[in-house]
Design an enzyme around this catalytic site. Structure first.
Site: not given
Length: 495
Positions: A59-61
């Site tokens: 998700g952060h990517c």
């Protein structure tokens, strides 16, 4: 005929070698797609390369990807010699392992082939600012109004020092600050034309921004500490929206007191409740950071859990102090009028608001099973009994290691079910908090010894034999490498 054939063969072979020596490098939105085959070539042929190691499912990517692409595009448009690349670490596992990738995204900056850890922001401007600081002067020289306009046009936040005497203490403090802060771009000028354009006086510092008031002029004695505090307060909006992109600036910044508004954007809370609070935020700007958290987003449910909140309690507000084990403070009501917001903030600074500790209701059958179920309000009565050794597991319902431990811990409870001096207990530490015991990872297991109530952490092998040996004094719970893996609390993972 043979000569021609030989010459043709030689040219064919040379052509094959040329083609073989050319390494294919694809790009996506100006970001170089790196693989095991082309990675070293890119690093060797470019002086400056920022590389993101990512996983497609992270998700952060996914949140970083559009900002990363914007930064790459902006640098390309400026004809910068800084390149951005990315590696799918799930496909290029050998590359990821070679470069010590342990989580996603991991960013490394290669300068003349030598890697250093990237610790900048995750928005276009902060990425570019960090990179340009690492590859050039800490503050850009603005010689003309055109230079200044071009510099300010492309940035959401920029800090400009107006100094003719670069050897003055104030100018030195400005340049030292510029060198220390990577998230924002700095510039310096001695041009009278630029001074006139921006109504600046010699020896002043102005922070320009594309939100709120548009700019802020530093007041007071110019020192590095004072400038850092000024920039920390002024470089963010009066009320910041929490997201993957802003999280680092919010929780990694200089201001450690935060007022968090839990709201529903779908319900229109931003317009109804948050806009009126801006005047209060302006009044306390350098003392407390105002932050909105959209409770509609699934990603933010862990944060609500950390504060012991249910979605039906939204809208609501809390204060968190980051330097005291993330101490939480709760207002007496959910009234978010500007008057009540200011009253809550003022009472907090005057020490009139007591720290809010989470506690569940005590189950009626809390002591019926071999493993006793504790809550905050019952904890001291049960655990701090000087006539008993009490082993407590602090767990989280979502923690994988805690789930694996359940059958072993239940057997341990059964073994000591009839003991007069040993109690086996557990507590959900995401829903129950204690003043005297702070939990930072799961599972955490403490023995509260009889006699003196001294707290001893169990860090041994999580087996029935390991626990029994610990309780009977045969071992002290030395760290076991195979069982040392822990899962972080939502507070650390999300905030």
């Amino acid at each position: 005929m043979r000569v021609a054939t030989s010459l043709g063969l030689a040219l064919f072979i040379a052509g094959c070698v040329l083609v073989a020596s050319e390494v294919e490098i694809k790009t996506e939105d100006e970001v170089l797609v790196l693989t095991k085959e082309n990675f070293q070539t890119v690093i060797e042929e470019n002086e400056f390369v920022l590389v993101e190691f990512y996983a497609p499912w992270c998700g952060h990517c996914k949140a970083l990807a559009p900002e990363y692409a914007k930064a790459a595009t902006a640098l390309a448009e400026k004809k910068s010699n800084i390149k951005l690349g990315k590696v799918d670490a799930t496909e290029e596992q050998e590359l990821a392992e070679k470069h010590g990738v342990r989580g996603y995204p991991t960013l490394k900056f290669f300068r003349s082939g030598t890697p250093i850890e990237y610790n900048g922001g995750r928005e276009k401007d902060t990425i570019i600012s960090w990179l340009e600081k690492k590859t050039g002067p800490s503050a850009k020289e603005l010689e003309t109004v055109a230079d200044a306009e071009a510099f300010l046009e492309e940035l959401n936040v920029a800090v400009v020092g107006f100094f003719k005497d670069r050897e003055s203490d104030a100018a030195k403090a400005f340049l030292t600050t510029a060198n220390a802060i990577d998230d924002y771009a700095f510039a310096i000028t001695s041009s009278d034309e630029v001074y006139a354009k921006y109504e600046a006086t010699c020896g002043s510092v102005i922070l320009f921004k594309k939100f709120d008031e548009g700019k802020a002029v530093f007041e007071g004695e110019i020192t590095e500490d004072a400038l850092k505090k000024f920039i920390a307060a002024q470089a963010l909006p009066l009320i910041v929206d929490f997201s993957h992109e802003t999280a680092q600036k919010i929780f990694g910044g200089e201001i450690k007191n935060h007022l968090l508004f839990f709201v529903s954007k779908e319900a229109g809370h931003l317009e109804k409740l948050i806009e009126p609070a801006k005047e209060v935020a302006k009044k306390y700007r350098e003392k407390i950071l105002f932050v909105t958290i959209d409770a509609d987003q699934e990603d933010h449910q862990r944060i609500l859990e950390f504060f012991g909140m249910k979605k039906e309690e939204v809208p609501s507000m809390r204060i968190i102090h980051l330097e005291e084990d993330m101490a939480k403070y709760k207002p007496e009501s959910n009234d978010l009028s500007p008057e009540k917001v200011e009253e809550f903030v003022q009472n907090f600074f005057e020490g009139k608001v007591k720290q809010h500790l989470l506690s569940q209701e005590l189950p009626e059958d809390w002591d019926k099973a071999p493993v006793k179920v504790l809550v905050s309000t019952k904890f001291d009565e049960v655990v701090l009994d000087t006539n008993k050794d009490v082993l407590v597991e602090f767990y989280a319902p979502w923690c994988g290691h805690c789930k694996q431990l359940v059958p072993i811990y239940d057997k341990l409870g059964e073994k000591y079910a009839d003991s007069e001096t040993i109690v086996i207990a557990k507590m959900d530490a995401t829903a129950n908090e204690l003043e005297h015991t702070k939990i930072s990872s799961f599972p955490t297991i403490y023995l509260y010894r009889k006699g003196d109530n001294q707290k001893v952490e169990f860090r041994g092998e999580r087996t029935l034999e390991g626990f029994v040996d610990f309780l009977e004094g045969k071992q002290t719970g030395e760290v076991n490498e195979e069982t040392e893996e822990e899962e972080e609390k939502p507070a650390k993972d999300e905030l």
